[in-house]
Design an enzyme around this catalytic site. Sequence first.
Site, short mmCIF file in Angstrom:
data_model
loop_
_atom_site.label_atom_id
_atom_site.label_comp_id
_atom_site.label_asym_id
_atom_site.label_seq_id
_atom_site.Cartn_x
_atom_site.Cartn_y
_atom_site.Cartn_z
N SER A 154 0.88 -1.18 0.00
CA SER A 154 0.00 0.00 0.00
C SER A 154 0.91 1.22 0.00
O SER A 154 2.03 1.16 0.53
CB SER A 154 -0.85 0.01 1.27
OG SER A 154 -1.47 1.28 1.43
N TYR A 167 -1.21 -0.67 10.29
CA TYR A 167 -1.41 -1.21 8.93
C TYR A 167 -0.23 -0.78 8.04
O TYR A 167 0.33 -1.59 7.31
CB TYR A 167 -2.73 -0.66 8.39
CG TYR A 167 -2.99 -0.90 6.92
CD1 TYR A 167 -3.51 -2.10 6.46
CD2 TYR A 167 -2.74 0.11 5.97
CE1 TYR A 167 -3.76 -2.32 5.11
CE2 TYR A 167 -2.99 -0.09 4.62
CZ TYR A 167 -3.51 -1.31 4.20
OH TYR A 167 -3.76 -1.51 2.86
N ALA A 168 0.12 0.51 8.11
CA ALA A 168 1.25 1.02 7.31
C ALA A 168 2.52 0.25 7.64
O ALA A 168 3.34 -0.05 6.75
CB ALA A 168 1.43 2.51 7.54
N LYS A 171 2.54 -3.01 5.88
CA LYS A 171 2.76 -2.85 4.44
C LYS A 171 4.22 -2.43 4.15
O LYS A 171 4.79 -2.79 3.13
CB LYS A 171 1.77 -1.84 3.86
CG LYS A 171 0.32 -2.33 3.92
CD LYS A 171 0.12 -3.62 3.12
CE LYS A 171 -1.33 -4.01 3.00
NZ LYS A 171 -1.53 -5.20 2.13
N1 LIG Z 1 -8.67 -0.50 -1.42
C1 LIG Z 1 -7.66 0.33 -1.18
O1 LIG Z 1 -7.83 1.55 -1.17
C2 LIG Z 1 -6.28 -0.23 -0.93
C3 LIG Z 1 -5.22 0.70 -0.87
C4 LIG Z 1 -3.94 0.22 -0.64
C5 LIG Z 1 -3.71 -1.14 -0.50
N2 LIG Z 1 -4.75 -2.02 -0.58
C6 LIG Z 1 -4.44 -3.43 -0.42
O2 LIG Z 1 -4.99 -4.15 -1.51
C7 LIG Z 1 -5.28 -5.48 -1.09
C8 LIG Z 1 -6.70 -5.83 -1.49
O3 LIG Z 1 -7.57 -4.98 -0.78
P1 LIG Z 1 -9.05 -4.63 -1.28
O4 LIG Z 1 -9.18 -3.18 -1.18
O5 LIG Z 1 -9.34 -5.33 -2.53
O6 LIG Z 1 -9.87 -5.26 -0.05
P2 LIG Z 1 -11.15 -6.21 0.00
O7 LIG Z 1 -11.59 -6.18 1.42
O8 LIG Z 1 -12.11 -5.87 -1.06
O9 LIG Z 1 -10.51 -7.63 -0.32
C9 LIG Z 1 -9.61 -8.23 0.57
C10 LIG Z 1 -9.76 -9.74 0.47
O10 LIG Z 1 -8.86 -10.34 1.41
C11 LIG Z 1 -9.57 -11.40 2.04
N3 LIG Z 1 -9.06 -11.69 3.37
C12 LIG Z 1 -9.16 -10.92 4.49
N4 LIG Z 1 -8.66 -11.57 5.55
C13 LIG Z 1 -8.22 -12.78 5.09
C14 LIG Z 1 -7.61 -13.89 5.70
N5 LIG Z 1 -7.40 -13.93 7.03
N6 LIG Z 1 -7.27 -14.93 4.93
C15 LIG Z 1 -7.51 -14.94 3.60
N7 LIG Z 1 -8.11 -13.92 2.96
C16 LIG Z 1 -8.47 -12.85 3.70
C17 LIG Z 1 -11.01 -10.90 2.14
O11 LIG Z 1 -11.93 -11.96 2.37
C18 LIG Z 1 -11.18 -10.22 0.80
O12 LIG Z 1 -11.63 -11.12 -0.18
C19 LIG Z 1 -5.02 -5.53 0.41
O13 LIG Z 1 -3.74 -6.08 0.65
C20 LIG Z 1 -5.05 -4.07 0.81
O14 LIG Z 1 -4.27 -3.82 1.96
C21 LIG Z 1 -6.03 -1.59 -0.80
#
Ligand SMILES: NC(=O)c1ccc[n+]([C@@H]2O[C@H](COP(=O)([O-])OP(=O)(O)OC[C@H]3O[C@@H](n4cnc5c(N)ncnc54)[C@H](O)[C@@H]3O)[C@@H](O)[C@H]2O)c1
Length: 263
Positions: A154, A167-168, A171
Amino acid sequence: MTETPDTSWRAVTDLAGKSVVITGCASGIGRAAALQFASAGATVYAGDKNVADGEATIAQIRAGGGRGEFIALDLADRATIDAFVDAAVARIGGAPDIIANVAGLDRVMPFLQNTPDVWDLLAQVNYIGPVRMIHRFLPHMIERRRGKIVMVASDAGRVGSMGETFYAGTKGAVIAFTKSLARETARSGITCNCVAPGPTDTPLFNGTIPEGKLRDALIKAIPLKRLAQPVEIAHTIVYLATPATDFMTGQVVSVSGGLTMHG
Ligand SMILES: NC(=O)c1ccc[n+]([C@@H]2O[C@H](COP(=O)([O-])OP(=O)(O)OC[C@H]3O[C@@H](n4cnc5c(N)ncnc54)[C@H](O)[C@@H]3O)[C@@H](O)[C@H]2O)c1
């Protein structure tokens, strides 16, 4: 006579015949990436804690003529990580060509409101679980002397973020892990790169920053003046797993609409 390799764009972005293990396939960016991997021709072995929605992603892949299987995975639980790896290796018949670790979890609150439970959960799901999974897959990849690992971090891990301090930190750990692993595995023909998404329109983001003034101010600060769509992050994840990036390793690619150009 040695054959000249096909370096056309079509050839170097084709994943036909490749196997990809992906986490987080039930939602958001991971779901979009699983669909994109399948549309690039790969067979997708997808894990998630959310079984119903994970299976729905695979059903969508198959309905579109692609190939994939769902394997349950809880990145906070060692036994299911081990079972996930064993099942994937057995079904693939060895090492996956690609590992894309997308699953992740966030809890937005001032750092002083954190409890150790929050630290334990985020550390497990965002960092220790993926590390364990890769540690178990890696010997198989090293044996084959090729492979591509794509981590999702992230921009919070690059430049920090209010209310996402721990969280940061997880990451930032993912970023440092990617770079160090890239150094260790390069001699085995394995590349490791990392995508750092900015604010992306997914359930994770919408759950932590709902409609309102804070969200509006954030969007205003993004030079491209909008959130990313999950598929826009997915395209970079898939790109880092294609032969088009064979000479790229240890890199962090920010996909953030220009929000974080420095650092
Ligand atoms: N959406 C944003 O703005 C954003 C920004 C920066 C980084 N990210 C990163 O992108 C990635 C995807 O995030 P997203 O926004 O699509 O989130 P999301 O919540 O839509 O999807 C996350 C997925 O991870 C799965 N998950 C959660 N805990 C789990 C576990 N214990 N075991 C297995 N699977 C698990 C969830 O069931 C879900 O399907 C993450 O790593 C997140 O930190 C997202």
